[in-house]
Design a protein around this motif. Structure first.
Motif, PDB file in Angstrom:
ATOM      1  N   THR A 194      41.000 -38.156  15.066  1.00 26.18           N
ATOM      2  CA  THR A 194      39.578 -38.074  15.398  1.00 26.18           C
ATOM      3  C   THR A 194      39.389 -37.517  16.808  1.00 26.18           C
ATOM      4  OG1 THR A 194      39.084 -39.965  13.972  1.00 26.18           O
ATOM      5  CG2 THR A 194      37.452 -39.417  15.648  1.00 26.18           C
ATOM      6  N   LEU A 195      40.182 -38.001  17.744  1.00 28.53           N
ATOM      7  CA  LEU A 195      40.078 -37.523  19.123  1.00 28.53           C
ATOM      8  C   LEU A 195      40.464 -36.048  19.237  1.00 28.53           C
ATOM      9  CD1 LEU A 195      41.456 -40.608  21.083  1.00 28.53           C
ATOM     10  CD2 LEU A 195      39.086 -39.815  20.954  1.00 28.53           C
ATOM     11  N   LYS A 196      41.473 -35.628  18.477  1.00 26.76           N
ATOM     12  CA  LYS A 196      41.855 -34.215  18.495  1.00 26.76           C
ATOM     13  C   LYS A 196      40.712 -33.348  17.977  1.00 26.76           C
ATOM     14  CE  LYS A 196      46.887 -34.444  18.178  1.00 26.76           C
ATOM     15  NZ  LYS A 196      48.077 -34.145  17.370  1.00 26.76           N
ATOM     16  N   GLU A 197      40.057 -33.826  16.918  1.00 29.26           N
ATOM     17  CA  GLU A 197      38.940 -33.069  16.360  1.00 29.26           C
ATOM     18  C   GLU A 197      37.795 -32.994  17.363  1.00 29.26           C
ATOM     19  OE1 GLU A 197      35.761 -33.478  12.717  1.00 29.26           O
ATOM     20  OE2 GLU A 197      37.784 -34.232  12.400  1.00 29.26           O
ATOM     21  N   LYS A 198      37.491 -34.123  18.001  1.00 29.73           N
ATOM     22  CA  LYS A 198      36.427 -34.132  19.009  1.00 29.73           C
ATOM     23  C   LYS A 198      36.787 -33.220  20.178  1.00 29.73           C
ATOM     24  CE  LYS A 198      34.471 -38.707  18.131  1.00 29.73           C
ATOM     25  NZ  LYS A 198      34.240 -40.048  18.681  1.00 29.73           N
ATOM     26  N   HIS A 199      38.057 -33.230  20.563  1.00 26.54           N
ATOM     27  CA  HIS A 199      38.507 -32.364  21.657  1.00 26.54           C
ATOM     28  C   HIS A 199      38.338 -30.899  21.279  1.00 26.54           C
ATOM     29  CE1 HIS A 199      41.583 -30.048  23.872  1.00 26.54           C
ATOM     30  NE2 HIS A 199      41.146 -30.768  24.890  1.00 26.54           N
ATOM     31  N   ALA A 200      38.717 -30.567  20.050  1.00 37.29           N
ATOM     32  CA  ALA A 200      38.585 -29.176  19.600  1.00 37.29           C
ATOM     33  C   ALA A 200      37.119 -28.751  19.596  1.00 37.29           C
ATOM     34  CB  ALA A 200      39.197 -29.012  18.211  1.00 37.29           C
ATOM     35  N   GLN A 201      36.237 -29.645  19.139  1.00 37.14           N
ATOM     36  CA  GLN A 201      34.809 -29.336  19.117  1.00 37.14           C
ATOM     37  C   GLN A 201      34.272 -29.168  20.544  1.00 37.14           C
ATOM     38  OE1 GLN A 201      33.187 -32.616  16.914  1.00 37.14           O
ATOM     39  NE2 GLN A 201      33.633 -31.703  14.924  1.00 37.14           N
ATOM     40  N   ALA A 202      34.685 -30.065  21.426  1.00 34.94           N
ATOM     41  CA  ALA A 202      34.233 -29.983  22.815  1.00 34.94           C
ATOM     42  C   ALA A 202      34.739 -28.701  23.471  1.00 34.94           C
ATOM     43  CB  ALA A 202      34.696 -31.205  23.602  1.00 34.94           C
ATOM     44  N   PHE A 203      35.984 -28.317  23.172  1.00 37.89           N
ATOM     45  CA  PHE A 203      36.544 -27.097  23.746  1.00 37.89           C
ATOM     46  C   PHE A 203      35.786 -25.876  23.239  1.00 37.89           C
ATOM     47  CE2 PHE A 203      39.689 -23.678  24.056  1.00 37.89           C
ATOM     48  CZ  PHE A 203      39.990 -23.777  25.401  1.00 37.89           C
ATOM     49  N   LYS A 204      35.457 -25.867  21.949  1.00 37.70           N
ATOM     50  CA  LYS A 204      34.702 -24.750  21.376  1.00 37.70           C
ATOM     51  C   LYS A 204      33.319 -24.687  22.021  1.00 37.70           C
ATOM     52  CE  LYS A 204      33.554 -21.527  18.437  1.00 37.70           C
ATOM     53  NZ  LYS A 204      33.512 -20.221  19.019  1.00 37.70           N
ATOM     54  N   GLU A 205      32.705 -25.851  22.199  1.00 41.67           N
ATOM     55  CA  GLU A 205      31.392 -25.905  22.842  1.00 41.67           C
ATOM     56  C   GLU A 205      31.478 -25.393  24.278  1.00 41.67           C
ATOM     57  OE1 GLU A 205      28.198 -29.322  24.074  1.00 41.67           O
ATOM     58  OE2 GLU A 205      29.238 -29.574  22.158  1.00 41.67           O
ATOM     59  N   LEU A 206      32.540 -25.756  24.976  1.00 39.13           N
ATOM     60  CA  LEU A 206      32.733 -25.270  26.344  1.00 39.13           C
ATOM     61  C   LEU A 206      32.864 -23.748  26.361  1.00 39.13           C
ATOM     62  CD1 LEU A 206      33.318 -25.677  29.378  1.00 39.13           C
ATOM     63  CD2 LEU A 206      35.728 -25.964  28.753  1.00 39.13           C
TER      64      LEU A 206
END
Length: 109
Positions: free
Chosen positions: A47-59
């Motif tokens: 879950t954290l990896k997915e959230k990190h990937a989403q946050a990175f894409k948003e960044l």
């Protein structure tokens, strides 16, 4: 005497076997609990990896938009600067025209 020793030895053996069974069951439960914990942690990591990937894409998206906005701002500043200069020139020209018309009216009077 031998029977007494045998009886005591068997009693100790039975007690040791019972203690071993209890210890074995406790360890099995610890292992089961540990596996559940590992499974939960694996899910949390996923879950954290997915959230990190989403946050990175948003960044990345935000950085791209920021660059677009900065480029737009620079173009807008240049355009405003040119527009200000053109306005000042028009005001100056109109002022000169008004003065010339006033001089002409003064001469005609």
């Amino acid at each position: 005497d031998f029977e007494k020793d045998l009886s005591e030895s068997q009693a100790r053996e039975k007690k040791a076997a019972d203690e071993f069974k209890e210890l074995k069951e406790a360890k099995k439960e610890e292992i089961s609990t540990g596996r559940k914990l590992v499974s939960e942690l694996d899910q949390e990591i996923a879950t954290l990896k997915e959230k990190h990937a989403q946050a990175f894409k948003e960044l990345e998206d935000t950085q791209e938009q920021l660059e677009i906005d900065r480029t737009f701002l620079e173009k807008l500043k240049k355009k405003c600067s040119v527009t200000d200069e053109e306005f000042e020139q028009r005001v100056k020209d109109r002022t000169e025209e008004i003065k010339a018309v006033e001089d002409t009216i003064a001469i005609l009077n």
